[in-house]
Design a protein around this motif. Sequence first.
Motif, PDB file in Angstrom:
ATOM      1  N   LYS A   1       0.835  -1.203   0.000  1.00  0.00           N
ATOM      2  CA  LYS A   1       0.000   0.000   0.000  1.00  0.00           C
ATOM      3  C   LYS A   1       0.872   1.256   0.000  1.00  0.00           C
ATOM      4  O   LYS A   1       0.558   2.254  -0.647  1.00  0.00           O
ATOM      5  N   LYS A   2       1.967   1.177   0.737  1.00  0.00           N
ATOM      6  CA  LYS A   2       2.907   2.321   0.766  1.00  0.00           C
ATOM      7  C   LYS A   2       3.615   2.482  -0.565  1.00  0.00           C
ATOM      8  O   LYS A   2       3.781   3.589  -1.070  1.00  0.00           O
ATOM      9  N   VAL A   3       3.996   1.342  -1.138  1.00  0.00           N
ATOM     10  CA  VAL A   3       4.659   1.405  -2.448  1.00  0.00           C
ATOM     11  C   VAL A   3       3.707   2.055  -3.458  1.00  0.00           C
ATOM     12  O   VAL A   3       4.112   2.813  -4.330  1.00  0.00           O
ATOM     13  N   PHE A   4       2.442   1.743  -3.305  1.00  0.00           N
ATOM     14  CA  PHE A   4       1.463   2.254  -4.260  1.00  0.00           C
ATOM     15  C   PHE A   4       1.368   3.782  -4.262  1.00  0.00           C
ATOM     16  O   PHE A   4       0.875   4.379  -5.221  1.00  0.00           O
ATOM     17  N   ASN A   5       1.889   4.409  -3.203  1.00  0.00           N
ATOM     18  CA  ASN A   5       1.945   5.885  -3.212  1.00  0.00           C
ATOM     19  C   ASN A   5       2.669   6.400  -4.445  1.00  0.00           C
ATOM     20  O   ASN A   5       2.369   7.470  -4.951  1.00  0.00           O
ATOM     21  N   LYS A   6       3.623   5.604  -4.927  1.00  0.00           N
ATOM     22  CA  LYS A   6       4.379   6.009  -6.113  1.00  0.00           C
ATOM     23  C   LYS A   6       3.534   5.908  -7.386  1.00  0.00           C
ATOM     24  O   LYS A   6       3.900   6.441  -8.419  1.00  0.00           O
ATOM     25  N   CYS A   7       2.481   5.155  -7.308  1.00  0.00           N
ATOM     26  CA  CYS A   7       1.633   4.928  -8.490  1.00  0.00           C
ATOM     27  C   CYS A   7       0.408   5.838  -8.473  1.00  0.00           C
ATOM     28  O   CYS A   7      -0.225   6.068  -9.501  1.00  0.00           O
ATOM     29  N   LYS A   8       0.086   6.309  -7.266  1.00  0.00           N
ATOM     30  CA  LYS A   8      -1.173   6.996  -7.012  1.00  0.00           C
ATOM     31  C   LYS A   8      -1.424   8.237  -7.861  1.00  0.00           C
ATOM     32  O   LYS A   8      -2.570   8.584  -8.126  1.00  0.00           O
ATOM     33  N   ALA A   9      -0.344   8.886  -8.245  1.00  0.00           N
ATOM     34  CA  ALA A   9      -0.538  10.091  -9.051  1.00  0.00           C
ATOM     35  C   ALA A   9      -1.194   9.743 -10.381  1.00  0.00           C
ATOM     36  O   ALA A   9      -1.851  10.576 -10.987  1.00  0.00           O
ATOM     37  N   CYS A  10      -1.029   8.500 -10.811  1.00  0.00           N
ATOM     38  CA  CYS A  10      -1.535   8.132 -12.138  1.00  0.00           C
ATOM     39  C   CYS A  10      -2.591   7.036 -12.108  1.00  0.00           C
ATOM     40  O   CYS A  10      -3.346   6.886 -13.063  1.00  0.00           O
ATOM     41  N   HIS A  11      -2.597   6.221 -11.060  1.00  0.00           N
ATOM     42  CA  HIS A  11      -3.540   5.090 -11.014  1.00  0.00           C
ATOM     43  C   HIS A  11      -4.399   5.151  -9.763  1.00  0.00           C
ATOM     44  O   HIS A  11      -3.936   5.554  -8.701  1.00  0.00           O
ATOM     45  N   THR A  12      -5.620   4.676  -9.897  1.00  0.00           N
ATOM     46  CA  THR A  12      -6.446   4.503  -8.710  1.00  0.00           C
ATOM     47  C   THR A  12      -6.851   3.043  -8.599  1.00  0.00           C
ATOM     48  O   THR A  12      -6.868   2.309  -9.597  1.00  0.00           O
ATOM     49  N   VAL A  13      -7.163   2.630  -7.381  1.00  0.00           N
ATOM     50  CA  VAL A  13      -7.721   1.297  -7.154  1.00  0.00           C
ATOM     51  C   VAL A  13      -8.831   1.417  -6.132  1.00  0.00           C
ATOM     52  O   VAL A  13      -8.958   2.438  -5.452  1.00  0.00           O
ATOM     53  N   GLY A  14      -9.599   0.364  -6.018  1.00  0.00           N
ATOM     54  CA  GLY A  14     -10.617   0.308  -4.985  1.00  0.00           C
ATOM     55  C   GLY A  14     -11.957   0.801  -5.475  1.00  0.00           C
ATOM     56  O   GLY A  14     -12.164   1.041  -6.662  1.00  0.00           O
ATOM     57  N   ASP A  15     -12.825   0.980  -4.520  1.00  0.00           N
ATOM     58  CA  ASP A  15     -14.186   1.373  -4.836  1.00  0.00           C
ATOM     59  C   ASP A  15     -14.198   2.698  -5.590  1.00  0.00           C
ATOM     60  O   ASP A  15     -13.562   3.655  -5.173  1.00  0.00           O
ATOM     61  N   GLY A  16     -14.910   2.738  -6.690  1.00  0.00           N
ATOM     62  CA  GLY A  16     -15.042   3.985  -7.452  1.00  0.00           C
ATOM     63  C   GLY A  16     -13.788   4.374  -8.213  1.00  0.00           C
ATOM     64  O   GLY A  16     -13.656   5.509  -8.647  1.00  0.00           O
ATOM     65  N   ALA A  17     -12.855   3.437  -8.352  1.00  0.00           N
ATOM     66  CA  ALA A  17     -11.612   3.767  -9.063  1.00  0.00           C
ATOM     67  C   ALA A  17     -11.920   4.191 -10.497  1.00  0.00           C
ATOM     68  O   ALA A  17     -12.801   3.622 -11.143  1.00  0.00           O
ATOM     69  N   LYS A  18     -11.207   5.201 -10.944  1.00  0.00           N
ATOM     70  CA  LYS A  18     -11.424   5.727 -12.303  1.00  0.00           C
ATOM     71  C   LYS A  18     -10.092   5.765 -13.033  1.00  0.00           C
ATOM     72  O   LYS A  18      -9.042   5.770 -12.417  1.00  0.00           O
ATOM     73  N   HIS A  19     -10.188   5.845 -14.352  1.00  0.00           N
ATOM     74  CA  HIS A  19      -8.969   6.050 -15.119  1.00  0.00           C
ATOM     75  C   HIS A  19      -8.455   7.449 -14.847  1.00  0.00           C
ATOM     76  O   HIS A  19      -9.225   8.399 -14.812  1.00  0.00           O
ATOM     77  N   ARG A  20      -7.165   7.551 -14.611  1.00  0.00           N
ATOM     78  CA  ARG A  20      -6.556   8.881 -14.446  1.00  0.00           C
ATOM     79  C   ARG A  20      -5.537   9.039 -15.563  1.00  0.00           C
ATOM     80  O   ARG A  20      -5.855   8.796 -16.705  1.00  0.00           O
ATOM     81  N   VAL A  21      -4.300   9.388 -15.197  1.00  0.00           N
ATOM     82  CA  VAL A  21      -3.250   9.406 -16.217  1.00  0.00           C
ATOM     83  C   VAL A  21      -3.073   7.980 -16.770  1.00  0.00           C
ATOM     84  O   VAL A  21      -2.906   7.768 -17.959  1.00  0.00           O
ATOM     85  N   GLY A  22      -3.138   7.022 -15.886  1.00  0.00           N
ATOM     86  CA  GLY A  22      -3.102   5.609 -16.282  1.00  0.00           C
ATOM     87  C   GLY A  22      -4.450   4.955 -16.000  1.00  0.00           C
ATOM     88  O   GLY A  22      -5.305   5.549 -15.344  1.00  0.00           O
ATOM     89  N   PRO A  23      -4.642   3.713 -16.477  1.00  0.00           N
ATOM     90  CA  PRO A  23      -5.914   3.021 -16.239  1.00  0.00           C
ATOM     91  C   PRO A  23      -6.095   2.674 -14.763  1.00  0.00           C
ATOM     92  O   PRO A  23      -5.107   2.567 -14.036  1.00  0.00           O
ATOM     93  N   HIS A  24      -7.332   2.483 -14.320  1.00  0.00           N
ATOM     94  CA  HIS A  24      -7.519   2.001 -12.944  1.00  0.00           C
ATOM     95  C   HIS A  24      -6.960   0.585 -12.870  1.00  0.00           C
ATOM     96  O   HIS A  24      -6.903  -0.117 -13.879  1.00  0.00           O
ATOM     97  N   LEU A  25      -6.529   0.189 -11.700  1.00  0.00           N
ATOM     98  CA  LEU A  25      -5.835  -1.097 -11.600  1.00  0.00           C
ATOM     99  C   LEU A  25      -6.625  -2.143 -10.807  1.00  0.00           C
ATOM    100  O   LEU A  25      -6.064  -3.130 -10.344  1.00  0.00           O
ATOM    101  N   ASN A  26      -7.933  -1.930 -10.687  1.00  0.00           N
ATOM    102  CA  ASN A  26      -8.744  -2.990 -10.096  1.00  0.00           C
ATOM    103  C   ASN A  26      -8.661  -4.198 -11.015  1.00  0.00           C
ATOM    104  O   ASN A  26      -8.677  -4.038 -12.245  1.00  0.00           O
ATOM    105  N   ASP A  27      -8.573  -5.385 -10.414  1.00  0.00           N
ATOM    106  CA  ASP A  27      -8.703  -6.585 -11.232  1.00  0.00           C
ATOM    107  C   ASP A  27      -7.610  -6.741 -12.269  1.00  0.00           C
ATOM    108  O   ASP A  27      -7.821  -7.395 -13.295  1.00  0.00           O
TER     109      ASP A  27
END
Lengths: 375, 427
Positions: free
Chosen positions: A32-58
Amino acid sequence: MLKFPKSAAIAALALAVCASPALAEGDADAGKKVFNKCKACHTVGDGAKHRVGPHLNDVFGRTAGTAEGYKYSKAMIAAGEGGLVWDDATMAEYLANPKAMIKGTKMAFAGLKEDADVANVSAYLKSFAAEPAEEPAAAEDAAVETEDAEVETAAATTEDTAEPGAAEMTFEASKGAFGLGRVATVEEITAWDIDIRPDGAGLPVGKGTVADGEPIFTDYCAVCHGDFGEGAGRWPVLAGGHDTLTKERPEKTIGSYWPYLSTVFDYVRRTMPFGDARSLSDDDVYALTAYLLYLNDVVEDEDFELSNENFTSIRLPNEENFFDDNRMSEPHYAQGVEPCMSDCKPGPVEITARAQVLDVTPEGEGDENAGGGID
Amino acid sequence: MVSKPDPKGTPRAASRRDFLKTGLMGGAAIAAGAGAAKAGGDPLITEIQDWNRYLGEGVDAAPYGTPSEFEAHVVRRNVPWLTADPVSSINFTPLHELDGIITPNGLCFERHHGGTAIINPADHRLMINGLVDTPLVFTMEDLKRFPRENRAYFLECAANGGMEWKGAQLNGCQFTHGMIHCVVYTGVPLRYLLEEAGVKTNGKWLLAEGADASAMTRSIPMEKALDDCLVAFKMNGEALRAEQGYPLRLCVPGWEGNMWVKWLRRLEVGDQPWHQREETSKYTDLLAEGKARRHTWVMDVKSVITNPSPQAPVTHGKGPLVISGLAWSGGGTIKRVDVSIDGGRNWREARIDGPSLPKALHRFYLDINWDGSDLLLQSRAIDDQGLVQPSKDQLRAARGGNSIYHNNGIQTWHVNTDGVVENVEVS
């Protein structure tokens, strides 16, 4: 209300399942902490949306380049069509060095250096699967609880804002000539009016030290701006460039060019991290601003604390070097000169430079030439 | 879109393309092509064509119409290496494919700093706060109840031509000059909105803010705000395009494009400028001695020949040639455009055709009889204040090589004897 997974029931199941023993190699909590590095571009979890990169659910088990509604690079789509499916091995290869694995991927991310980070972030991503993992799990770990809590908060906020609905609120009417619009409330103005001026007008109460700023910068900013503000790839450089303003390739940074510190605070607060604007607390922004001063050698002490109290005492080195528009004093704009119409040059005109020499005109995919700039 | 096979089994579009290709070789080729037809005529005339025999699509085939399929190459293009990510980037208007003075909405160049915000107009609000008698909030519905104006204005990014400061670099006026468009806006004069809130006497500046992920902000002097700024919701008659700030954008006529805040959500009145990132780090002009100009708002007098140009070579050989281009000035109208075919030694006055509106694009033409020899094409605009477009060398002499913005230098295109056009600099 819950957009992902499809229903709350599945959500609960999926969340319960995510502490699967299959994650033995990776620790979702650490991930989860590592994911901070991805967060600017990706979202996960409930209501995740495409941002700079695609959402990474599933994402595990998914063919590369297939999240619906996201515009991938041609390279990523081709990789998927070529049979690339995200599993432990392919994910590890991609995250270690995205551009080495998929030439032409538009993920502007240098890569994760530590194998453990890759394993951990993979474990974390697996916890966002809609379908139950193969091996049902009994235990719940901290990551799950945190996620659960976040889901609840999100739900609560949605309800909160939905309830008093702007339409049902009563506002004071405008008293202007047209009587159109209505009076803004203090809360509304506070919510939007976050601009800061060089004289400190607008600064919120708060504080943060260089040392506080460093880990925040590393987690939320360094992926694009580099660990020392040197800029990763073509992302903006934030530090350095001293004494370059008269050189052939000037480097305009906060330390070398920007006139006012207020601009740093204002800009970071309103729009960074890129793709997750307004996510920082005021104290975070003070700490990051202090850290940026440190990276730019404006302050040298790691314990230096920036606050609304001492903010205006800090001056940036290049402040004096700006002056207002005086283009009209340039010789070519001198008034009353009739432009020459004939024999304006002594002899036949020669070509002195051609664009083809530098030819950087885009013709299709993959132009990576350097040179020139738009800002 | 359904392409019906022709009697020879080749798709029609292909044979048309072949015909155009033959056309490239000039008059002789056309004569040869015609000769090849057995009946002694252009088969496009002597043979009955599909489109003449079969019915086309009915109405509503495209409820919102799109350009002809043969115009598919007429698109905005970007230069991927310029920026780190398309979310904060720019693309360019295909000026060489357009004529007249109005830019079609779908071809207006885009520049975003945080991607295109998608906002339901029902959820959009415009706030006025700061040094006003009454801070106000407007809905889109409120705004549409104020008296409206229609005005054609060009919008040019201050960085238009920025890549060319150090020398000729990009082959095509789309890339060298395409950060510009000209659109008829419908909107409410900003003055009415400010008067509705009541600007205090010490309110000398305005901060305009966007609702997008970059929360774009720019300081604008009150004098300009009360003069000709518009809060616009329509472009060329239809709603703003999402990428142009739907549902609401600011128009700051004649001034640099970055100030035309898109997705406009807030106007704050103050007594000093704010010195936001886009008026300090960016949109300031670094001069040779290391000092920088700021508040360089007005877009300078400028012109460019759009045809011929590198992406639009001369394909018809010698004889009549239409030289066409655009001219504009943030100061007002264009009084005159001169064109040179010998690299600026001798000039002729071009013909301005179509409306001449202040702070809008002007279309000019010079109709010549090309003798087939090399041309060094230049255009030079003069505005109604008498300001003359400078040469690139004059600009570099005054500002050094490190500026980016406000490059209004005279552009040179070299047309060679084959009609191929190249971006060059001349002595």
